[in-house]
Design an enzyme around this catalytic site. Sequence first.
Site, PDB file in Angstrom:
ATOM      1  N   GLU A 216       0.828  -1.220   0.000  1.00 54.19           N
ATOM      2  CA  GLU A 216       0.000   0.000   0.000  1.00 54.19           C
ATOM      3  C   GLU A 216       0.856   1.261   0.000  1.00 54.19           C
ATOM      4  OE1 GLU A 216      -2.836   0.455  -0.779  1.00 54.19           O
ATOM      5  OE2 GLU A 216      -3.213  -1.693  -0.842  1.00 54.19           O
TER       6      GLU A 216
HETATM    7  C1  LIG Z   1       2.900  -9.706   0.480  1.00 58.83           C
HETATM    8  C2  LIG Z   1       2.597  -8.614  -0.488  1.00 58.83           C
HETATM    9  C3  LIG Z   1       1.284  -8.327  -0.808  1.00 58.83           C
HETATM   10  C4  LIG Z   1       0.997  -7.344  -1.750  1.00 58.83           C
HETATM   11  N1  LIG Z   1      -0.306  -7.126  -2.137  1.00 58.83           N
HETATM   12  C5  LIG Z   1      -0.548  -6.364  -3.231  1.00 58.83           C
HETATM   13  C6  LIG Z   1      -1.844  -6.314  -3.820  1.00 58.83           C
HETATM   14  O1  LIG Z   1      -2.812  -6.900  -3.317  1.00 58.83           O
HETATM   15  N2  LIG Z   1      -2.011  -5.595  -4.954  1.00 58.83           N
HETATM   16  C7  LIG Z   1      -0.987  -4.927  -5.550  1.00 58.83           C
HETATM   17  O2  LIG Z   1      -1.200  -4.322  -6.596  1.00 58.83           O
HETATM   18  N3  LIG Z   1       0.257  -4.936  -5.006  1.00 58.83           N
HETATM   19  C8  LIG Z   1       0.505  -5.636  -3.879  1.00 58.83           C
HETATM   20  N4  LIG Z   1       1.761  -5.689  -3.339  1.00 58.83           N
HETATM   21  C9  LIG Z   1       2.807  -4.890  -3.942  1.00 58.83           C
HETATM   22  C10 LIG Z   1       3.264  -3.731  -3.061  1.00 58.83           C
HETATM   23  O3  LIG Z   1       2.258  -2.765  -2.954  1.00 58.83           O
HETATM   24  C11 LIG Z   1       4.585  -3.196  -3.652  1.00 58.83           C
HETATM   25  O4  LIG Z   1       5.563  -4.194  -3.419  1.00 58.83           O
HETATM   26  C12 LIG Z   1       4.992  -1.888  -3.035  1.00 58.83           C
HETATM   27  O5  LIG Z   1       4.091  -0.871  -3.380  1.00 58.83           O
HETATM   28  C13 LIG Z   1       6.394  -1.463  -3.483  1.00 58.83           C
HETATM   29  O6  LIG Z   1       6.570  -1.628  -4.859  1.00 58.83           O
HETATM   30  P1  LIG Z   1       7.835  -2.454  -5.390  1.00 58.83           P
HETATM   31  O7  LIG Z   1       7.891  -3.731  -4.650  1.00 58.83           O
HETATM   32  O8  LIG Z   1       7.780  -2.514  -6.861  1.00 58.83           O
HETATM   33  O9  LIG Z   1       9.070  -1.597  -4.945  1.00 58.83           O
HETATM   34  P2  LIG Z   1       9.732  -0.393  -5.778  1.00 58.83           P
HETATM   35  O10 LIG Z   1       8.683   0.501  -6.296  1.00 58.83           O
HETATM   36  O11 LIG Z   1      10.699  -0.954  -6.743  1.00 58.83           O
HETATM   37  O12 LIG Z   1      10.516   0.360  -4.622  1.00 58.83           O
HETATM   38  C14 LIG Z   1      11.777  -0.095  -4.107  1.00 58.83           C
HETATM   39  C15 LIG Z   1      12.277   0.926  -3.082  1.00 58.83           C
HETATM   40  O13 LIG Z   1      12.444   2.204  -3.719  1.00 58.83           O
HETATM   41  C16 LIG Z   1      11.715   3.204  -3.012  1.00 58.83           C
HETATM   42  N5  LIG Z   1      11.203   4.189  -3.964  1.00 58.83           N
HETATM   43  C17 LIG Z   1      10.633   3.979  -5.163  1.00 58.83           C
HETATM   44  N6  LIG Z   1      10.293   5.135  -5.738  1.00 58.83           N
HETATM   45  C18 LIG Z   1      10.632   6.109  -4.862  1.00 58.83           C
HETATM   46  C19 LIG Z   1      10.525   7.527  -4.865  1.00 58.83           C
HETATM   47  N7  LIG Z   1       9.979   8.188  -5.876  1.00 58.83           N
HETATM   48  N8  LIG Z   1      10.977   8.199  -3.790  1.00 58.83           N
HETATM   49  C20 LIG Z   1      11.507   7.549  -2.727  1.00 58.83           C
HETATM   50  N9  LIG Z   1      11.645   6.215  -2.680  1.00 58.83           N
HETATM   51  C21 LIG Z   1      11.207   5.506  -3.727  1.00 58.83           C
HETATM   52  C22 LIG Z   1      10.593   2.466  -2.291  1.00 58.83           C
HETATM   53  O14 LIG Z   1      10.143   3.172  -1.165  1.00 58.83           O
HETATM   54  C23 LIG Z   1      11.297   1.160  -1.914  1.00 58.83           C
HETATM   55  O15 LIG Z   1      12.006   1.344  -0.729  1.00 58.83           O
HETATM   56  C24 LIG Z   1       2.058  -6.619  -2.354  1.00 58.83           C
HETATM   57  C25 LIG Z   1       3.377  -6.889  -2.003  1.00 58.83           C
HETATM   58  C26 LIG Z   1       3.662  -7.897  -1.114  1.00 58.83           C
HETATM   59  C27 LIG Z   1       5.111  -8.209  -0.817  1.00 58.83           C
END
Ligand SMILES: Cc1cc2nc3c(=O)[nH]c(=O)nc-3n(C[C@H](O)[C@H](O)[C@H](O)COP(=O)(O)OP(=O)(O)OC[C@H]3O[C@@H](n4cnc5c(N)ncnc54)[C@H](O)[C@@H]3O)c2cc1C
Length: 601
Positions: free
Chosen positions: A441
């Site tokens: 989220e």
């Molecule tokens: C168990 C689990 C359940 C989930 N459930 C759902 C679901 O139901 N539906 C769904 O759609 N998704 C779901 N997710 C996905 C989840 O919402 C994302 O993993 C999360 O939003 C982060 O995206 P990412 O993993 O691609 O990380 P990335 O976007 O690649 O981010 C990696 C790091 O970079 C940082 N970062 C990225 N951009 C910026 C910025 N502009 N400024 C500062 N920092 C930044 C982030 O804070 C993080 O620390 C789930 C994930 C898990 C692990």
Amino acid sequence: MPSYQAPLRDMRFVMDEMLDYPAHYARLPSGDEASPDVVSAILEEGARFARDVLLPINQSGDAEGCLLEGGEVKAPNGFKEAYQQYVEGGWPSLAADPEHGGQGLPHSLAMLLSEMICATNLAWGMYPGLSHGAADALRHHGTDEQKATYLTKLVEGVWTGTMCLTEPHCGTDLGLIKTRAVPADGDAYAITGTKIFISAGEHNLAENIVHLVLAKLPGAPEGSKGISLFVVPKFLPDAQGNVGERNGVTCGSLEHKMGIHGNATCVMNFDGATGYLVGAPNKGLACMFTMMNAARLGVGIQGLGLIEASFQNSLSYARDRLQMRGLSGKQAPEKPADPIIVHPDVRRMLLTQKAFAEGGRMLVLYTAQMLDVVEHGEPGEERERAETLLGLLTPIVKAFLTEVGFESTNEGVQIYGGHGFIKEWGMEQLVRDARITRLYEGTTGIQALDLLGRKVLMSQGESLKVFTKEIHQFCKAEADNPALKEFVEPLAKLNAEWGELTMGVGMKAMQDREEVGAASVDYLMYSGYVTLAYLFARAAKQASASIESDDKAFYAAKLNTARFYYQRLLPRTRAHAQMIQSGASSLMAISSEDFGLGFEI
Ligand SMILES: Cc1cc2nc3c(=O)[nH]c(=O)nc-3n(C[C@H](O)[C@H](O)[C@H](O)COP(=O)(O)OP(=O)(O)OC[C@H]3O[C@@H](n4cnc5c(N)ncnc54)[C@H](O)[C@@H]3O)c2cc1C
């Protein structure tokens, strides 16, 4: 096995004594429904359901995990039966619109139930957890036909909802999504793409799953301005609105993850699946925000529930476990050693958990009042103010409560010593389960940018002023109350500093935009600590006024917890303030290419 009693006394303190919920409900058009009897029945029955039905399958669900076989996902044993009881008990429809089968009760009541569910079985709670948000998104943005087809089933819990945003190459930056929606027969679209990490994407708890999916239409603008929202059911409803033909959306695999093992986190493949546009083309992200905002509050409540669960078990362990003698002599001379609760450092950890549980509950119930007014209040000044405060507080609820939730569950392991590291006690599960709440989220970093960048600076500080003005008025009104001096004086100073720090970052950001990102997480944590300080000062006011009542021990402990918070947790604002002011230079100085390693990676 860990135990749990819903903290009903504290819930009632915050609702009835501190935030005057009876008057709040009386002002809401739907408030008549929330009579004192109804509120009591919901709290007591919810507490029983959480303790007797959900808690017993929490550890077993963690050990078993989910099973994918022939495209079907089987949730851990007992999860389906618990879900049936949940639906039969009418729990999913508590706060939903009566027009669509809901009971029309205020959202704040559903949030109290959520705390109990999250405290006893977070993984189970994630199955129904997104249905409310999915129903909300359809209620606000769907066509009449979509509302008629999906809302009642979602509201009653017969079907569940998901949120399909994330793809392998993008999570935070949804402008990069590749899933495509191509016009098909009539008003249908063929949806093709892969979504990952989809919570409850496939399971055997409900007869149908309604996916809300972000995808791009042909020729859509680049980036986040070209995203549309689609409703894609697992089974297409037939002419009578019942489960019909299987749609082209399947679970490709399950993620093997650190925590919430009992919840199915799915890779979902959309192979020309039939979907229908929700809202206007290319406005999908705005529609999805309806769902994301509800989900963000929900995740903050997950943090709160886990703190309470960890605290209750840590407390009972600390009373039983005998190790060493108290520093000032034997406290339990009849025993071979004193219980570890006599040691100041163990008390520090217990009180940290207690303060974050009670502070978190006040924050959630304060924010819930805003949500009630936004959802049920009459248009006008009061609703606009509630909207502003809800927007400001949502990232704080989400990120602050999950950050301190992780800290508090970790302290739980520490209080148990080596036994905390051993599975059978259940404390390490709470840490693993809590870890995800800081990520999904929108990570803490993203919530912090939302708070400082979008909510505060983009409104020229106006949204913050709405809240700091309320705190200022409280401090002014209590300035001469000797019982509150120890709270009001530091609070007034911090409240003024909050505005100054905001202005400082805003000024720097005019020269260099990186300053916002550099300050943001410290700013969010600072904001969380000050917000809880305000609420603890209000709690202290109430407790000191009631200290001579029959329930003296409760009020004395409340005052002491407020004092502990001010003396031992609030000083963290000093470090955050200094880090906010230190600016971006040390973060941005070294180049991304070498990062000072002296070798290539
Ligand atoms: C168990 C689990 C359940 C989930 N459930 C759902 C679901 O139901 N539906 C769904 O759609 N998704 C779901 N997710 C996905 C989840 O919402 C994302 O993993 C999360 O939003 C982060 O995206 P990412 O993993 O691609 O990380 P990335 O976007 O690649 O981010 C990696 C790091 O970079 C940082 N970062 C990225 N951009 C910026 C910025 N502009 N400024 C500062 N920092 C930044 C982030 O804070 C993080 O620390 C789930 C994930 C898990 C692990």
